[in-house]
Design a protein around this motif. Structure first.
Motif, PDB file in Angstrom:
ATOM      1  N   TRP A   8      -2.154  32.570  10.121  1.00 41.08           N
ATOM      2  CA  TRP A   8      -1.818  33.680   9.231  1.00 41.08           C
ATOM      3  C   TRP A   8      -1.464  33.191   7.836  1.00 41.08           C
ATOM      4  CZ3 TRP A   8      -1.227  39.092  10.026  1.00 41.08           C
ATOM      5  CH2 TRP A   8      -1.655  39.529  11.288  1.00 41.08           C
ATOM      6  N   CYS A  25       4.307  42.337  13.679  1.00 42.16           N
ATOM      7  CA  CYS A  25       3.770  41.402  14.671  1.00 42.16           C
ATOM      8  C   CYS A  25       4.710  41.308  15.868  1.00 42.16           C
ATOM      9  CB  CYS A  25       3.552  40.029  14.046  1.00 42.16           C
ATOM     10  SG  CYS A  25       2.207  39.972  12.833  1.00 42.16           S
ATOM     11  N   PRO A  66       3.662  35.640  14.277  1.00 40.31           N
ATOM     12  CA  PRO A  66       2.491  35.081  13.584  1.00 40.31           C
ATOM     13  C   PRO A  66       2.687  33.596  13.272  1.00 40.31           C
ATOM     14  CG  PRO A  66       3.816  36.386  12.076  1.00 40.31           C
ATOM     15  CD  PRO A  66       4.398  36.595  13.435  1.00 40.31           C
TER      16      PRO A  66
END
Length: 299
Positions: free
Chosen positions: A196, A213, A220
């Motif tokens: 990410w 997330c 992430p």
């Protein structure tokens, strides 16, 4: 009509220090200190007390501020009543905004105002959300378009009116050719295994990504960081990871990256609000500015 020293005291409450207050009001720190000493002498109460190297507002100062807030709101309403004696088609409205909303909402709203009210002078400026409250209190701007965060007026703040313009969805940004690029939509957890691109300098955006997330069931794996959207886009385009971008955020032209709308219960969204000084929305230029912003948001 209202003692300007009261405005200085209000800004000090917001900014916290004499130096920051002086900067916001374009005064020198000695001028700010002198104004507040004179105000305290005229009122017959102590307004400030030393706290380390700084100052702290006294209980009497908070009492004065409650009345100052009421006076300010009443003065805004008085100005609105006086403005009703004019045509209302001229004047000035000053709007500050976060960058993505400036491009997607404020600029179209200003274009609408220019077409419908050519005598209305619209001034625009890009500012971070954290500056919204003191920019309004110091009367440098009439409308602040912001993302709720520290420094942005809360809905219950007696000094401001806060209106929601829209709840903006976030899109997953992937490189062209990525398996999710051709899917049309995706769930956020389908990108759980991807590297990410984070944006910790955009605190509100970064917190939204982490929270979204987490709600989707994963943390992430942030391997790179970028601040500007064109930089995030470039890293994604070259295959260094995926990222979240607001629907309104402009991206460089080209087909190197693909926005993938998210679906499911964990679609991240950020709220965009318009803030004005309480009572100021009755002034025709500000009211027209808010109406144009609402129309742009509906579009």
């Amino acid at each position: 009509m209202i003692d300007r020293r009261l405005e200085t005291l209000r800004v000090l409450r917001e900014r916290g220090t004499v130096t920051a207050t002086a900067e916001a009001l374009h005064l020198t720190p000695s001028t700010v200190s002198q104004q507040l000493r004179q105000l305290a002498r005229d009122l017959g109460v102590e307004l400030l007390e030393a706290r380390g190297r700084g100052v702290r507002l006294t209980a009497a100062a908070h009492t004065v501020l409650r009345h100052a807030d009421a006076l300010s709101a009443q003065w805004e309403r008085a100005r609105a009543d006086l403005a009703a004696h004019r045509s209302g088609s001229a004047g000035r409205v000053r709007i500050c905004s976060v960058s993505s909303a400036l491009a997607a909402l404020v600029a179209p709203a200003a274009a609408r105002l220019r077409a419908e009210h050519p005598g209305l002078d619209v001034r625009m400026c890009e500012k971070e959300s954290e500056e919204a409250a003191h920019l309004l209190l110091s009367r440098r701007y009439d409308i602040a378009v912001a993302i709720p965060s520290e420094g942005v007026p809360a809905p219950g703040d007696a000094r401001f009116d806060v209106r929601t313009l829209l709840d903006e969805p976030q899109d997953l940004l992937v490189p062209a050719g990525h398996p999710l690029a051709a899917r049309g939509t995706a769930r956020l957890d389908e990108a759980a295994a991807e590297p990410w691109i984070g944006s910790p300098e955009r605190a509100d955006q970064h917190r939204l990504m982490l929270a979204s997330c987490a709600a989707a069931g994963f943390a992430p794996r942030i391997v790179h960081e970028a601040y500007e959207w064109f930089a995030v886009s470039a890293l994604v385009a070259h295959g260094f990871g995926v990222g979240l971008v607001p629907r309104l955020a402009p991206l460089p032209p080209g087909d190197e990256v693909v926005r993938v709308p998210l679906r499911g219960e964990t679609v991240p969204r950020r709220r965009i609000v318009a803030c004005v000084r309480r009572g100021g929305d009755a002034q025709p230029p500000i009211a027209r500015g808010l109406a144009a912003l609402r129309a742009a948001a509906r579009g």
